[in-house]
Design an enzyme around this catalytic site. Sequence first.
Site, PDB file in Angstrom:
ATOM      1  N   CYS A  40      46.906  -3.069 -37.063  1.00 20.80           N
ATOM      2  CA  CYS A  40      47.333  -2.280 -35.857  1.00 20.80           C
ATOM      3  C   CYS A  40      46.557  -2.735 -34.393  1.00 20.80           C
ATOM      4  O   CYS A  40      45.492  -2.343 -34.384  1.00 20.80           O
ATOM      5  CB  CYS A  40      47.214  -1.174 -36.148  1.00 20.80           C
ATOM      6  SG  CYS A  40      48.048   0.250 -34.489  1.00 20.80           S
ATOM      7  N   LEU A  62      42.277  46.841  -8.038  1.00 18.47           N
ATOM      8  CA  LEU A  62      41.050  46.798  -7.345  1.00 18.47           C
ATOM      9  C   LEU A  62      41.785  45.046  -6.631  1.00 18.47           C
ATOM     10  O   LEU A  62      42.776  45.059  -7.000  1.00 18.47           O
ATOM     11  CB  LEU A  62      40.373  46.033  -8.497  1.00 18.47           C
ATOM     12  CG  LEU A  62      39.723  46.015  -8.825  1.00 18.47           C
ATOM     13  CD1 LEU A  62      38.410  45.464  -9.608  1.00 18.47           C
ATOM     14  CD2 LEU A  62      37.850  46.724  -7.311  1.00 18.47           C
ATOM     15  N   LYS A  82      33.672  40.984 -13.996  1.00 19.86           N
ATOM     16  CA  LYS A  82      35.431  41.112 -13.956  1.00 19.86           C
ATOM     17  C   LYS A  82      35.702  40.922 -15.620  1.00 19.86           C
ATOM     18  O   LYS A  82      36.124  39.996 -15.848  1.00 19.86           O
ATOM     19  CB  LYS A  82      36.558  40.956 -12.793  1.00 19.86           C
ATOM     20  CG  LYS A  82      37.791  41.167 -13.296  1.00 19.86           C
ATOM     21  CD  LYS A  82      37.939  41.569 -11.908  1.00 19.86           C
ATOM     22  CE  LYS A  82      39.694  41.607 -11.953  1.00 19.86           C
ATOM     23  NZ  LYS A  82      40.470  41.490 -12.956  1.00 19.86           N
ATOM     24  N   CYS A 106      54.442   3.771 -37.084  1.00 15.49           N
ATOM     25  CA  CYS A 106      53.541   3.218 -36.268  1.00 15.49           C
ATOM     26  C   CYS A 106      54.151   2.735 -34.824  1.00 15.49           C
ATOM     27  O   CYS A 106      54.599   1.994 -34.700  1.00 15.49           O
ATOM     28  CB  CYS A 106      52.425   2.659 -36.277  1.00 15.49           C
ATOM     29  SG  CYS A 106      50.900   2.214 -35.370  1.00 15.49           S
ATOM     30  N   GLU A 109      22.711  49.741 -47.094  1.00 13.54           N
ATOM     31  CA  GLU A 109      22.221  51.803 -46.411  1.00 13.54           C
ATOM     32  C   GLU A 109      23.104  52.588 -45.286  1.00 13.54           C
ATOM     33  O   GLU A 109      23.820  53.864 -45.770  1.00 13.54           O
ATOM     34  CB  GLU A 109      21.644  51.081 -45.338  1.00 13.54           C
ATOM     35  CG  GLU A 109      19.973  50.908 -46.281  1.00 13.54           C
ATOM     36  CD  GLU A 109      18.846  50.440 -45.428  1.00 13.54           C
ATOM     37  OE1 GLU A 109      17.543  50.945 -45.593  1.00 13.54           O
ATOM     38  OE2 GLU A 109      19.216  48.579 -44.766  1.00 13.54           O
ATOM     39  N   TYR A 110      24.157  51.608 -44.317  1.00  9.66           N
ATOM     40  CA  TYR A 110      24.862  51.906 -43.583  1.00  9.66           C
ATOM     41  C   TYR A 110      25.860  53.029 -44.524  1.00  9.66           C
ATOM     42  O   TYR A 110      26.742  53.740 -44.439  1.00  9.66           O
ATOM     43  CB  TYR A 110      25.640  51.404 -42.551  1.00  9.66           C
ATOM     44  CG  TYR A 110      26.789  52.291 -41.662  1.00  9.66           C
ATOM     45  CD1 TYR A 110      26.555  52.994 -40.412  1.00  9.66           C
ATOM     46  CD2 TYR A 110      28.087  52.052 -42.457  1.00  9.66           C
ATOM     47  CE1 TYR A 110      27.348  53.172 -39.922  1.00  9.66           C
ATOM     48  CE2 TYR A 110      29.507  52.114 -41.121  1.00  9.66           C
ATOM     49  CZ  TYR A 110      28.466  53.204 -40.284  1.00  9.66           C
ATOM     50  OH  TYR A 110      29.547  54.045 -39.203  1.00  9.66           O
ATOM     51  N   ARG A 122      46.198  52.334 -18.285  1.00  7.59           N
ATOM     52  CA  ARG A 122      45.883  52.259 -16.955  1.00  7.59           C
ATOM     53  C   ARG A 122      47.913  52.484 -16.411  1.00  7.59           C
ATOM     54  O   ARG A 122      48.162  53.468 -15.569  1.00  7.59           O
ATOM     55  CB  ARG A 122      45.731  51.426 -16.214  1.00  7.59           C
ATOM     56  CG  ARG A 122      45.326  51.424 -14.656  1.00  7.59           C
ATOM     57  CD  ARG A 122      44.858  49.925 -13.978  1.00  7.59           C
ATOM     58  NE  ARG A 122      45.072  50.582 -12.900  1.00  7.59           N
ATOM     59  CZ  ARG A 122      45.983  50.128 -12.087  1.00  7.59           C
ATOM     60  NH1 ARG A 122      46.625  49.313 -12.160  1.00  7.59           N
ATOM     61  NH2 ARG A 122      46.442  49.918 -10.491  1.00  7.59           N
ATOM     62  N   CYS A 168      48.557   5.189 -40.092  1.00  8.59           N
ATOM     63  CA  CYS A 168      48.790   4.265 -39.547  1.00  8.59           C
ATOM     64  C   CYS A 168      49.021   3.033 -40.727  1.00  8.59           C
ATOM     65  O   CYS A 168      46.873   3.171 -41.138  1.00  8.59           O
ATOM     66  CB  CYS A 168      48.901   3.597 -38.055  1.00  8.59           C
ATOM     67  SG  CYS A 168      49.178   1.998 -38.560  1.00  8.59           S
ATOM     68  N   LYS A 182      37.301  36.827  -7.716  1.00  8.12           N
ATOM     69  CA  LYS A 182      38.251  35.940  -8.879  1.00  8.12           C
ATOM     70  C   LYS A 182      37.213  34.329  -8.799  1.00  8.12           C
ATOM     71  O   LYS A 182      37.068  33.780  -8.019  1.00  8.12           O
ATOM     72  CB  LYS A 182      39.562  35.469  -8.751  1.00  8.12           C
ATOM     73  CG  LYS A 182      40.205  37.106  -8.618  1.00  8.12           C
ATOM     74  CD  LYS A 182      40.578  37.579 -10.021  1.00  8.12           C
ATOM     75  CE  LYS A 182      41.958  37.398 -10.298  1.00  8.12           C
ATOM     76  NZ  LYS A 182      42.735  37.902 -10.667  1.00  8.12           N
TER      77      LYS A 182
HETATM   78  O1  D41 Z   1      35.782  44.090 -15.606  1.00  9.12           O
HETATM   79  C1  D41 Z   1      37.157  44.926 -15.481  1.00  9.12           C
HETATM   80  N1  D41 Z   1      37.946  44.499 -15.010  1.00  9.12           N
HETATM   81  C2  D41 Z   1      37.141  46.622 -14.109  1.00  9.12           C
HETATM   82  C3  D41 Z   1      37.808  46.398 -13.450  1.00  9.12           C
HETATM   83  C4  D41 Z   1      35.484  46.521 -13.396  1.00  9.12           C
HETATM   84  N2  D41 Z   1      34.413  45.956 -13.866  1.00  9.12           N
HETATM   85  N3  D41 Z   1      35.613  46.991 -12.343  1.00  9.12           N
HETATM   86  C5  D41 Z   1      36.987  47.774 -12.118  1.00  9.12           C
HETATM   87  N4  D41 Z   1      36.323  48.876 -10.939  1.00  9.12           N
HETATM   88  C6  D41 Z   1      37.817  49.291 -11.004  1.00  9.12           C
HETATM   89  C7  D41 Z   1      37.867  50.419  -9.058  1.00  9.12           C
HETATM   90  C8  D41 Z   1      36.369  49.961  -8.340  1.00  9.12           C
HETATM   91  C9  D41 Z   1      39.381  50.976  -8.541  1.00  9.12           C
HETATM   92  C10 D41 Z   1      36.469  51.326  -9.520  1.00  9.12           C
HETATM   93  C11 D41 Z   1      38.094  47.534 -12.300  1.00  9.12           C
HETATM   94  C12 D41 Z   1      39.119  48.207 -11.468  1.00  9.12           C
HETATM   95  N5  D41 Z   1      38.811  49.312 -11.351  1.00  9.12           N
HETATM   96  C13 D41 Z   1      40.674  48.387 -11.980  1.00  9.12           C
HETATM   97  N6  D41 Z   1      41.163  47.300 -13.535  1.00  9.12           N
HETATM   98  C14 D41 Z   1      42.950  47.175 -13.994  1.00  9.12           C
HETATM   99  C15 D41 Z   1      42.799  48.161 -12.400  1.00  9.12           C
HETATM  100  C16 D41 Z   1      41.283  48.139 -11.939  1.00  9.12           C
END
Ligand code: D41
Length: 719
Positions: free
Chosen positions: A476, A81, A114, A409, A33-34, A135, A470, A315
């Site tokens: 073996c 960040l 993140k 082997c 359809e799309y 960026r 082998c 992290k």
């Molecule tokens: O998910 C990400 N990679 C992510 C990157 C995120 N969820 N938030 C981010 N927020 C910022 C600020 C707070 C500076 C607006 C970011 C990044 N910065 C960022 N990613 C790469 C450089 C900065």
Amino acid sequence: MDPHLKYDNLKEVIRRHDYKYYVLDDPEISDIEYDILFRGLSSFERKFPELLTSDSPTQRVGIAPVSSFKTYEHNKQMLSLSNVFSKSELQDFFKRIEKRMMDVSDYDFYCEPKMDGAAISLIFEDGILTRGATRGDGTTGEDITSNVKTIKSIPQKLLQSSSFPIPSYLEIRGEIYISKDDFERLNKNAIHSDDKVFANPRNAASGSLRQLDPKITSKRPLSFMAHGLGEVRGAEFKSLEALFLNLANLGLPVNKLNKKVNGIEGCIAYYENILANRDSIPFDIDGVVYKINQFAYQDKLGEISRSPRWAIAHKFPAEEATTLIEEINFQVGRTGILTPVARLKPVKVGGVIVSNCTLHNIDELQRLDPRIGDTVVIRRAGDVIPQIIKIIESKRPDESSSIDIPRFCPACNSKIKQENQSDWEVISSLKNDKVKSFGSKIEAEYFINFSNRPEYQLKEITNRAAFIKCSSVFSCPEIVKGNLIHFVSRKAFDIDGLGQEILNTFIQKSYLSDPSDIFCLENYRLDLEKLEGFGKKSISNLLTSINNSRNIELSRLVYSLGIPEVGEATSRNLASAFLDFSSIQNASFINLIELDDIGPKVASNIVNFFKHEYVSKLLVNLIPHLKIKKIIKKNIDEMPLLNMQIVLTGKLARFSRDEIKESLISMGAKVTSSVSKNTNFIIAGENAGSKLNKASELGIKVLSEENYSELINDPKKYI
Ligand code: D41
């Protein structure tokens, strides 16, 4: 209707469907359809070429390649960040905030996963996507407008939303990424067509984004997720929460996992939750980000050396590490297949020390071409076994050479056989077209025989994934050892006290050379007691557990033999279909193939296994030691769960997984490991991940552990 109006309508309808499909992942119409709608738009544009606008869904590709990217100055700097890895570093971050926010009490945190991708900036003027830029260093990036226009989850034009007027100028920052599934598909295709294989989704995403030819970018499965705001005119937002709500209404992708929380406890709970569910999230993440929710407070906190004071990335433990290959050798498994293994300088990754890494098969070995002394990047994600994902060529030692494929082997010096794994296609000579493809020759031949179509022909498609074996299948020492380990394992004879080390010793001292010898160990009791590290007591315990294991279920006996491709489930099937051992041993190909879950490949494996002289001799020696439990066929009414497919997932608290499995099977159910549309229920414990998600997606009934007890006591309630 006025063609202008009609054109605008056509474009808007397709944009809505694009949004549903690419952003919400929830299409309203079928692909066909799309396609009809899309062709309608194309033909309209051919009829009225003067109306064509660059924001039309048809214009995503078709922009000419550039010779280099223009630089792009960001209006507002793209901040970076700062990171923390530990709770104590995180505490420092919160202390700094508390100190500067002494006079305010109503601030919240906004948490986001993140994403591990490439940060970009998008500009929408009066709702139209006019520019996209990388960026770069935060001040200057590269203009990649024609590439971002090819990305399906980025709207070319923002959606009209009743709740929020389109701002005259809107700069949105976010992450370009490739989902785990898309990445796997991309690399699989790359291997097939000899293209470059990418080390990880992040490299693939940023590489694809920086292609000079947008046609190449358009073929890469890039996605976008918004995570920040740049310059904005003609609109005002109070908080991140409000911003993202409105961005979603305008058709921009916003992470469903984002969440507003309270205080440091809320942030940490968010972190723990995302970390626990990391494997079931469809894209790679390397941590979470905490941000102050309200923009007024963000401004109050300001920034320091290019990073905001109001945000931090927390992290996860690194899943990748760099180390050295010290040695590469070949391990002989139970089936005789030689697997190349890299011995690594031990390194911590994903929270554990890794010192070995499989190279899977010969094909993979030749593709990667690892050498002794190479510096490699390894990855260990979740519970997955560690992988070498990249060799750092620039650090390769001067005098290195590719690893030779062994001809003998390493364990017994017998000749090595190479087996190519092929796909087999059945071709119709009438249409010169593929009818069906199979993983083995015997399955394809079987299909041809039974379809009774003289025009069907067999065609071999050779895959490079070759494995080497082998040739001394039953002599073996590594294969013998592997078979013994399998024979005594938990799902087979389950003999306590015969671990790998002890088996090794017994083999070396010639007390054992095949499984039947286990039941003759009693004859050496006095000798065994004198072995170093043993004693009267331990040998007595061992001989008792051996004795107890003689009384065995038929299905376990079949499983313990290690017939190629005959696992637990197939063994159970064979046992309940044939009821005694000699019937299985003497079953013909035709007898076997009649069973539901046995195909021609497994059937021929079984027949060939029992034909082997070594196997016949082994069984002659083994069977007299055993007391095989009689199978009492249950009546249908004693099997209320007959033919139901059930999946177990997550951590179960009250019952062990094996207990649940046994009782379900005894009631006739099939316990399978993956969720499909044929699954009747899943039983989910704590921290259930992707299987639970898949079940809810497919609308499959989910039972808790309590429900399970009810199911066992009163199955009628659930069926
Ligand atoms: O998910 C990400 N990679 C992510 C990157 C995120 N969820 N938030 C981010 N927020 C910022 C600020 C707070 C500076 C607006 C970011 C990044 N910065 C960022 N990613 C790469 C450089 C900065």
